[in-house]
Design a protein around this motif. Sequence first.
Motif, short mmCIF file in Angstrom:
data_model
loop_
_atom_site.label_atom_id
_atom_site.label_comp_id
_atom_site.label_asym_id
_atom_site.label_seq_id
_atom_site.Cartn_x
_atom_site.Cartn_y
_atom_site.Cartn_z
N ASP A 66 0.91 -1.23 -0.02
CA ASP A 66 0.11 0.22 0.12
C ASP A 66 0.93 1.24 -0.10
O ASP A 66 0.25 2.36 -0.24
CB ASP A 66 -1.01 -0.08 1.28
N ARG A 67 2.13 1.25 0.34
CA ARG A 67 3.18 2.10 0.31
C ARG A 67 4.28 1.95 -0.28
O ARG A 67 4.54 0.65 -0.28
CB ARG A 67 3.25 2.65 1.74
N LEU A 68 5.12 2.74 -0.75
CA LEU A 68 6.32 2.61 -1.68
C LEU A 68 7.25 3.65 -1.75
O LEU A 68 6.72 4.88 -1.55
CB LEU A 68 5.71 2.26 -3.22
N PHE A 69 8.40 3.02 -1.64
CA PHE A 69 9.67 4.12 -1.75
C PHE A 69 10.16 3.88 -3.17
O PHE A 69 10.52 2.69 -3.49
CB PHE A 69 10.81 3.88 -0.83
N LEU A 178 7.05 7.75 5.16
CA LEU A 178 6.29 6.49 4.82
C LEU A 178 5.35 5.81 5.96
O LEU A 178 4.38 4.97 5.71
CB LEU A 178 7.14 5.29 4.28
N HIS A 179 5.85 6.03 7.23
CA HIS A 179 5.36 5.52 8.45
C HIS A 179 4.08 6.12 8.90
O HIS A 179 3.18 5.67 9.46
CB HIS A 179 6.52 5.40 9.81
N ASP A 180 4.07 7.49 8.35
CA ASP A 180 2.87 8.39 8.83
C ASP A 180 2.55 9.04 7.63
O ASP A 180 2.46 10.19 7.53
CB ASP A 180 3.14 9.13 9.95
N PRO A 181 1.89 8.40 6.39
CA PRO A 181 1.62 9.03 5.14
C PRO A 181 0.18 10.16 5.35
O PRO A 181 0.37 11.04 4.55
CB PRO A 181 1.17 7.84 4.34
N GLY A 182 -0.56 9.81 6.19
CA GLY A 182 -1.55 10.79 6.22
C GLY A 182 -1.12 12.21 6.65
O GLY A 182 -1.73 13.33 6.06
N LYS A 183 0.01 12.11 7.50
CA LYS A 183 0.70 13.67 7.95
C LYS A 183 1.20 14.21 6.76
O LYS A 183 1.42 15.52 7.00
CB LYS A 183 1.47 13.42 9.29
N TYR A 184 1.66 13.38 5.94
CA TYR A 184 2.66 13.94 5.00
C TYR A 184 2.05 13.89 3.36
O TYR A 184 3.11 14.17 2.54
CB TYR A 184 4.09 13.34 4.91
N GLU A 185 0.86 13.88 3.27
CA GLU A 185 0.22 13.38 1.90
C GLU A 185 0.40 14.84 1.06
O GLU A 185 0.29 16.08 1.59
CB GLU A 185 -1.26 13.12 2.00
N ASN A 186 1.04 14.52 -0.10
CA ASN A 186 1.18 15.67 -1.06
C ASN A 186 2.15 16.87 -0.77
O ASN A 186 1.69 17.88 -0.54
CB ASN A 186 -0.13 16.20 -1.73
N THR A 187 3.24 16.42 -0.01
CA THR A 187 4.24 17.18 0.29
C THR A 187 5.60 16.98 -0.20
O THR A 187 5.90 15.99 -0.84
CB THR A 187 4.36 17.14 1.90
N ALA A 188 6.59 17.81 -0.07
CA ALA A 188 7.95 17.78 -0.41
C ALA A 188 8.88 18.24 0.54
O ALA A 188 8.67 19.42 1.07
CB ALA A 188 8.18 18.38 -1.95
N HIS A 189 10.17 17.66 0.67
CA HIS A 189 10.95 18.00 1.52
C HIS A 189 12.46 18.10 1.00
O HIS A 189 12.76 17.03 0.50
CB HIS A 189 10.71 17.00 2.62
N HIS A 256 22.34 25.43 -0.60
CA HIS A 256 21.39 26.04 0.37
C HIS A 256 21.21 25.04 1.53
O HIS A 256 21.22 23.77 1.34
CB HIS A 256 20.04 26.32 -0.32
N ILE A 257 21.00 25.48 2.75
CA ILE A 257 20.81 24.61 3.91
C ILE A 257 19.36 24.75 4.24
O ILE A 257 18.86 25.96 4.31
CB ILE A 257 21.76 24.95 5.03
N THR A 258 18.59 23.61 4.81
CA THR A 258 17.38 23.51 5.17
C THR A 258 17.37 22.93 6.52
O THR A 258 18.28 22.41 6.97
CB THR A 258 16.42 22.90 4.16
N THR A 259 16.25 23.31 7.27
CA THR A 259 16.10 22.66 8.56
C THR A 259 15.11 21.22 8.41
O THR A 259 14.48 20.88 9.51
CB THR A 259 15.60 23.44 9.70
N ASP A 260 14.48 20.82 7.29
CA ASP A 260 13.45 20.14 6.96
C ASP A 260 14.10 18.80 7.57
O ASP A 260 12.99 17.87 8.13
CB ASP A 260 13.36 19.67 5.31
N PHE A 261 15.25 17.92 7.45
CA PHE A 261 15.46 17.10 8.25
C PHE A 261 15.24 16.84 9.76
O PHE A 261 14.52 15.97 10.11
CB PHE A 261 16.96 16.63 8.04
N THR A 262 15.67 18.07 10.23
CA THR A 262 15.38 18.25 11.63
C THR A 262 13.97 18.09 11.96
O THR A 262 13.25 17.72 13.24
CB THR A 262 16.06 19.27 12.36
N LYS A 263 13.04 19.20 11.29
CA LYS A 263 11.65 19.08 11.38
C LYS A 263 11.07 17.65 11.28
O LYS A 263 10.12 17.47 12.02
CB LYS A 263 11.09 20.06 10.49
N LEU A 264 11.38 16.89 10.40
CA LEU A 264 10.75 15.65 10.10
C LEU A 264 11.21 14.53 11.44
O LEU A 264 10.38 13.91 11.70
CB LEU A 264 11.39 14.89 8.99
#
Length: 284
Positions: A66-69, A178-189, A256-264
Motif C-alpha cells: 500500500d506504500r512505496l519508496f 512512509l510510516h505516517d503518510p496521512g500527515k505528509y500527503e502531497n508534500t515535498a521535503h 542551500h541549507i534547510t532544516t527539513d530533516f530536523t523538522k521531520l
Amino acid sequence: MKVLVTGASGNVGKYVVRELLQMGEHVVAAGTNIEKLNLLFGGDVEKVILDFQDLKTYQQALHDVDRLFLMRPPHLGKADDLFPFIDAMKQHDIQFVSFLSLMGIERNTIPPHHKIEKYIESVGIPYGHIRPGFFMQNISGIHAAEIKEKKQIFIPAGKSKTSFIDAEDIALSVATILHDPGKYENTAHTITGSESLDYYQIADILTKVTGSKITYAKPGFLRYRNYYLKKRRLNKSYVNVTVALYFMTRLCTAKHITTDFTKLTGKQPCTFEDFSRKHIKCFK
C-alpha cells in the motif's frame, strides 16, 4: 499492509529498509539480485525481483503493497523509463509513494527527476517527495576511486558549495513519512546537511581524517566526462546525468541549507567530518 522499497540494496534503500523495520513496518525489499538482498537482509524482510524495464516483474512486486519508496536506478537516464511502473502503481491502488528526487528540482527541468515528480502527481498517487542535497556517499562511493588511487577529488564542481547529506539521514526522512503518510500527503521535503562545503574544504577534511594529503583536481566538464567514460567505463546515460547535476551545482543550486530533516525527525544531520571518520575505509 506492506511497504515496498525499490533499490533496496542501494545507498539509500538499504537504510530505508532498516529504518522501516525499526518502526515495526512489514517491508518488501525489491531489486534485480535476490542473492544480494538475502545477504543484506537475511530473513528479516520479504524479497522480490523488480526490474523497471521488465513489466512481468511488476505484479509480484506490488502484491499486497500500500506504500512505496521509489528510487530511479542510476542507469535509467530517461524519466519515461519509470512511467510504466508508476502507471502500475496507480492500477494497484498504491496509497502513498515517497520518491527520491533532488534538491531544487522544482526549478530545474533538466534531470529526469523533475518529470518523474510531475508524472506521479499527474496520475493522482498521494506522494511525499524527498529532495536531498548531494549524497556524502557519492564521495565515498563513485568518486572514492580517485581519492584512494590518486589522492584527488575528481569532480567538475568548480568553486561551488554543496550542503551534503548522509544517505542514512535521507533514509530516516523517507521512513518517517512512509510510516505516517496521512500527515505528509502531497508534500515535498528538501533534506540537507547543516553545513555548506566546497570541494577544497572536503579535501581538507579528508586530509585531516586520513592523514594523507588529498587535493581537489577541479576538472572541466569535458575532461571529467571523457575520464569517466573512457577510463572508468561507466554508463553514458549515468555520466551525462552527473554532468548535468554538476553543471547546476556550479550555478549555486546545491549550497542551500534547510532544516527539513530536523523538522521531520527531531535529530541533527550528520556532518561530513563525522561521516568520513565512520567510512574511513572508503578513502584509504
